[in-house]
Design a protein around this motif. Structure first.
Motif, mmCIF file in Angstrom:
data_model
loop_
_atom_site.group_PDB
_atom_site.id
_atom_site.type_symbol
_atom_site.label_atom_id
_atom_site.label_comp_id
_atom_site.label_asym_id
_atom_site.label_seq_id
_atom_site.Cartn_x
_atom_site.Cartn_y
_atom_site.Cartn_z
ATOM 1 N N TYR A 1 -1.521 -2.543 4.271
ATOM 2 C CA TYR A 1 -1.682 -2.127 5.667
ATOM 3 C C TYR A 1 -2.355 -0.763 5.773
ATOM 4 O O TYR A 1 -2.689 -0.332 6.881
ATOM 5 C CB TYR A 1 -0.317 -2.093 6.359
ATOM 6 N N ASP A 2 -2.557 -0.107 4.656
ATOM 7 C CA ASP A 2 -3.102 1.245 4.651
ATOM 8 C C ASP A 2 -4.583 1.239 4.306
ATOM 9 O O ASP A 2 -5.149 0.229 3.878
ATOM 10 C CB ASP A 2 -2.358 2.104 3.628
ATOM 11 N N THR A 3 -5.182 2.398 4.464
ATOM 12 C CA THR A 3 -6.527 2.617 3.956
ATOM 13 C C THR A 3 -6.467 3.558 2.769
ATOM 14 O O THR A 3 -5.535 4.360 2.638
ATOM 15 C CB THR A 3 -7.452 3.212 5.032
ATOM 16 N N HIS A 4 -7.464 3.427 1.911
ATOM 17 C CA HIS A 4 -7.604 4.378 0.814
ATOM 18 C C HIS A 4 -7.918 5.758 1.381
ATOM 19 O O HIS A 4 -8.235 5.913 2.569
ATOM 20 C CB HIS A 4 -8.725 3.937 -0.126
ATOM 21 N N THR A 5 -7.884 6.753 0.525
ATOM 22 C CA THR A 5 -8.170 8.101 0.983
ATOM 23 C C THR A 5 -9.600 8.249 1.477
ATOM 24 O O THR A 5 -9.909 9.197 2.206
ATOM 25 C CB THR A 5 -7.896 9.109 -0.149
ATOM 26 N N ASP A 6 -10.494 7.318 1.111
ATOM 27 C CA ASP A 6 -11.865 7.384 1.608
ATOM 28 C C ASP A 6 -12.063 6.584 2.889
ATOM 29 O O ASP A 6 -13.180 6.485 3.396
ATOM 30 C CB ASP A 6 -12.859 6.919 0.535
ATOM 31 N N GLY A 7 -10.989 6.005 3.423
ATOM 32 C CA GLY A 7 -11.059 5.275 4.679
ATOM 33 C C GLY A 7 -11.272 3.787 4.546
ATOM 34 O O GLY A 7 -11.159 3.058 5.539
ATOM 35 N N SER A 8 -11.567 3.294 3.360
ATOM 36 C CA SER A 8 -11.727 1.851 3.168
ATOM 37 C C SER A 8 -10.359 1.188 3.036
ATOM 38 O O SER A 8 -9.383 1.814 2.634
ATOM 39 C CB SER A 8 -12.588 1.564 1.935
ATOM 40 N N GLY A 9 -10.296 -0.094 3.385
ATOM 41 C CA GLY A 9 -9.014 -0.783 3.403
ATOM 42 C C GLY A 9 -8.479 -1.081 2.014
ATOM 43 O O GLY A 9 -9.233 -1.398 1.092
ATOM 44 N N ILE A 10 -7.162 -0.994 1.857
ATOM 45 C CA ILE A 10 -6.513 -1.373 0.600
ATOM 46 C C ILE A 10 -6.301 -2.887 0.623
ATOM 47 O O ILE A 10 -5.610 -3.406 1.503
ATOM 48 C CB ILE A 10 -5.174 -0.650 0.416
ATOM 49 N N CYS A 11 -6.891 -3.587 -0.335
ATOM 50 C CA CYS A 11 -6.769 -5.050 -0.358
ATOM 51 C C CYS A 11 -6.042 -5.543 -1.604
ATOM 52 O O CYS A 11 -5.904 -6.744 -1.785
ATOM 53 C CB CYS A 11 -8.144 -5.698 -0.253
ATOM 54 N N LEU A 12 -5.582 -4.641 -2.469
ATOM 55 C CA LEU A 12 -4.886 -5.016 -3.695
ATOM 56 C C LEU A 12 -3.586 -4.224 -3.794
ATOM 57 O O LEU A 12 -3.553 -3.027 -3.475
ATOM 58 C CB LEU A 12 -5.762 -4.726 -4.919
#
Length: 797
Positions: free
Chosen positions: A446-457
């Motif tokens: 449900y979060d995004t990585h620190t660069d703003g892209s979505g976490i999918c794994l």
């Protein structure tokens, strides 16, 4: 911070009797800690319920252990161990990059230069970097060469650098793929550097560089062990190359073809005879997308090991927009997206191991960790019987894929407008605050990585601090997922039922065999995330006469798959989900990146794969809201002889569930309804509904409307409701759907003496019996069209 000095995880979610399970602990400060095996019965500390209930279990692991600090080295990268061919004097480096955070704030958690293609450590070696100012940089020993031109974020750039040891000439090329009308022209930088290039045994690193060689015990969890990689790159990397001499610009252009064999009849690794003699490594990330190896198509086969599972199946610099499935045009998916907060495995050393006795009871357990100073943590796990050695007629299917999807979520701290979502000021748990300061523990899907892209794994081989007893989620200010499912576990214990625990991953890997020996399967409160094999098994089970009790809502919603590259570490280590063009999304995948890297299947919602939520248990997601829960009232269909047995001891006019530990009622948070046009069987009976009782904080799910308009909230829209529903399945089977995440929170109320408890008991007592269920009366067998169905709430009007 002083909190969470004691954390840990296990190597398994589920363990069979007779097998062993390993535990990994970080004890940061205290010299020792105590371990106590406990059976988890109730995890909610709400004073209106029974409170925390855990039962101590005698076990050889119950003792004091020496404490030690262990850390997570997050951030994804690829590496190849040092080889003589990499110890170059003259060289050419080249790659395509799509940086997402080329320049970071000085207070950013990993502020500094980012490595791209490097064999560099402490002033020795060479490499392509992005410097602290966000500009391309070539390093040769201590010399740093840059053009002082900032890299545009979220755009493709071609970078190359050459060094001729004989002449001392170094050249840096920076060529943006997209050039706008007012962009200045970028000239190559040419300068002189004195040699020789110094070398050590540092590896070649893709998307990072060697920061440290150390024998510090904290580096035991780094890869390679004892070498700490830093400068993690945020962004996509495509087609990195290393050649053993300084190429001309024309040769660099030709080398974009990499180690392609077949450009000449001699089939050498390179785009021409002369360039074939120069290739040291030519990685092609489009090869082996479902692996954690970056294939080298050069002559030495210097395949790079990928660490911390970066995101693959990403569109490359040459993506045309004509193919959206990487399997159909893999050559257009030669990019890997690396992130500085990726984590696939904490890689801690084992602190203790427990051999589960062969006759041990299947149930929910945890290793409770405490220190003399007052630190505390729990490491949950489940004892699951082997297939064919079931211990009960009842199986509780724990939604571990959903636990992984929500693992270590940061939404409470990072979601914009969280107050608007929950209709109150969110109250944080200490886990939320700790995770905000310790991004290395990874986030949730449900979060995004620190660069703003979505976490999918998401990985389970790390401490999952949101999967703990006593944890209240900011959405509900009540238990969510793991602790919420123990409302059901407590009720089963209180009512005297014998049950087995199974998990999503067990059903995914074992299929129907995992289910078919049970008379009834009971879900958790929120089985939102599911794999295809799991859904196949559930359909096969109910088709063959199995009974399913769907105890929650928002089930069967998102497509998940397990990453096959981690099967050697156990079942279900990494789960993957892509958020596509519909559904409740906290982020959205970019075009062309909807297909999973792990299995190649289309991600997103099962509904948009033609597998409607409503087909599994009869109801599907309609709405959500997080202020207060409400109650149900019975419908005339509850008097139908096919289902009236479920309401024995319950008056028709009773308010069903006007109480509970989640929002104060049984109907709340996320709600499901019957919809025959979306897969509910036409013979489904809606026996109770919460229609007309929800607030403006409850909103219709976005996949159910085409454009925004007024009237989508719980005070106005007829689909904002929860339906309790029943339908028969072939061969004496049936499904009962309770259709609310808050529903299980009503079970423990008043010491389980309430009408929700009575309803569930009536259903379970019937469903757990041997043999087929009694057949419906003959008059129930009629032809029904999907569009002929009329919801009871509409019929009443």
């Amino acid at each position: 911070m002083a909190w969470m000095r004691l954390t840990g995880y296990a190597d398994k979610f589920s363990v069979h009797p007779g097998d062993s399970i390993k535990f990994y602990v970080n004890c940061d400060g205290p010299k020792e800690y105590d371990v106590q095996l406990v059976r988890m019965v109730h995890c909610d500390t709400n004073p209106k319920g029974p409170g925390l209930i855990e039962e101590k279990i005698d076990a050889p692991v119950n003792k004091r252990y020496p404490g030690r600090k262990q850390i997570i080295h997050s951030g994804s990268y690829g590496y190849v161990e040092d080889r003589p061919q990499f110890r170059l004097q003259s060289f050419t480096l080249q790659c395509w990059i799509w940086p997402t955070a080329p320049k970071t704030h000085p207070r950013y958690w990993k502020h500094g230069a980012q490595g791209l293609v490097t064999k560099w450590y402490d002033g020795k070696g060479y490499g392509l970097f992005i410097n602290e100012e966000g500009c391309p940089e070539l390093r040769i020993n201590d010399t740093r060469i840059t053009n002082n031109v900032p890299l545009r974020d979220h755009a493709w750039h071609f970078l190359a650098a050459t060094f001729d040891a004989e002449t001392g000439t170094a050249t840096l090329y920076h060529e943006p793929q997209i050039v706008y009308a007012l962009d200045p022209e970028i000239e190559p930088v040419v300068t002189s550097v004195s040699g020789p290039v110094l070398h050590d045994d540092s590896p070649v690193v893709l998307a990072g560089y060697t920061r440290e060689h150390t024998d510090d015990p904290l580096a035991r969890s780094s890869v390679p062990q004892g070498i700490v990689i830093g400068g993690h790159y945020n962004g996509k990397l495509d087609s990195p190359r290393i050649c053993n001499r300084a190429l001309s610009r024309l040769e660099i252009e030709t080398m974009k073809h990499g180690g392609t064999r077949g450009m000449t009849e001699r089939r050498h690794a390179g785009p021409s005879s002369k360039l074939a003699e120069t290739v040291v490594a030519a990685w092609d990330f489009s090869d082996g997308i479902n692996t954690i190896v970056a294939k080298d198509h050069g002559p030495y086969l210097f395949h790079a090991q990928l660490v911390n599972c970066p995101t693959r199946a990403m569109t490359g610099h040459n993506w045309t927009g004509q193919n959206f499935d990487w399997k159909h045009a893999p050559e257009e998916y030669g990019a890997i997206h690396f992130h500085d907060d990726d984590v696939d495995d904490a890689r801690w050393d084992v602190d203790f191991e427990w051999q589960v006795p062969a006759d041990f009871k299947s149930d929910s357990y945890a290793m409770k960790l405490t220190t003399p100073e007052g630190d505390e943590d729990y490491i949950p796990f489940f004892v699951v019987p082997r297939v064919g050695q079931e211990q009960s007629k009842i199986a509780v299917m724990i939604p571990t894929i959903s636990y992984m999807a929500y693992a270590n979520e940061h939404l409470a701290n990072n979601a914009g407008g969280a107050e608007l979502l929950v209709y109150r000021v969110p109250i944080m748990q200490h886990q939320n605050m700790f995770l905000s300061e310790h991004r290395e523990f990874g986030g949730s899907i449900y979060d995004t990585h620190t660069d703003g892209s979505g976490i999918c794994l998401s990985s389970r081989l790390r401490p999952i601090l949101s999967m703990r007893p006593k944890y209240d989620h900011f959405l509900t200010q009540a238990p969510w997922q793991y602790p919420a499912d123990h409302h059901l576990i407590y009720w089963l214990n209180k009512m005297g039922y014998q049950y087995d625990i199974i998990t999503d991953e067990d059903v995914t890997y074992d299929g129907l065999a995992r289910l078919e020996n049970y008379n009834v399967v009971i879900t958790g409160s929120h089985p939102e995330h599911n794999s295809g094999p799991q859904l196949d098994a559930l359909h096969d089970y109910t088709q063959r006469g199995g009974r399913l009790m769907y105890m929650g809502a928002d089930g069967w919603y998102w497509v998940h798959s397990y990453h096959p590259a981690y099967d050697d570490r156990g079942r279900g280590v990494i789960t993957e989900m892509r958020r596509c063009e519909s559904g409740i999304r906290t982020w959205r995948a970019d075009p062309g990146e909807y297909y999973h890297q792990s299995t190649g299947e289309l991600g997103g919602m099962w509904r948009f794969r033609g597998r409607y939520l409503h087909t599994v248990a009869g109801t599907g997601m309609s709405s959500e809201g997080f202020d207060v829960s409400t109650y149900y009232t019975r419908t005339p269909e509850s008097l139908d002889p096919r289902v009236s047995w479920a309401f024995e001891g319950i008056d028709y006019d009773e308010k069903l569930g006007n109480f509970g530990l989640v929002g104060g009622g049984a109907a709340g948070t996320e709600l499901d309804i019957v919809d025959t046009m979306l897969g509910s069987p036409p013979h489904t009976l809606v026996v109770a509904t919460s229609a007309g009782r929800h607030t403006e904080g409850y909103l219709l799910v976005m996949e159910d409307f085409g454009f925004n308009q007024q009237g989508l909230d719980g005070t106005q829209h007829p689909r904002v409701r929860s339906d309790i529903a029943y339908h028969e399945t072939p061969n004496g089977g049936a499904c009962f759907a309770f259709s609310s995440i808050a529903f299980c929170g009503a079970l423990p109320w008043n010491d389980c003496d309430n009408n929700i408890s009575r309803l569930v008991k009536n259903v379970l007592d019937r469903f757990m019996q041997d043999g087929p269920l009694p057949p419906p009366p003959p008059e129930a067998f009629v032809h029904r069209g999907r569009a002929d169905y009329e919801p009871p709430v509409k019929a009443a009007k």
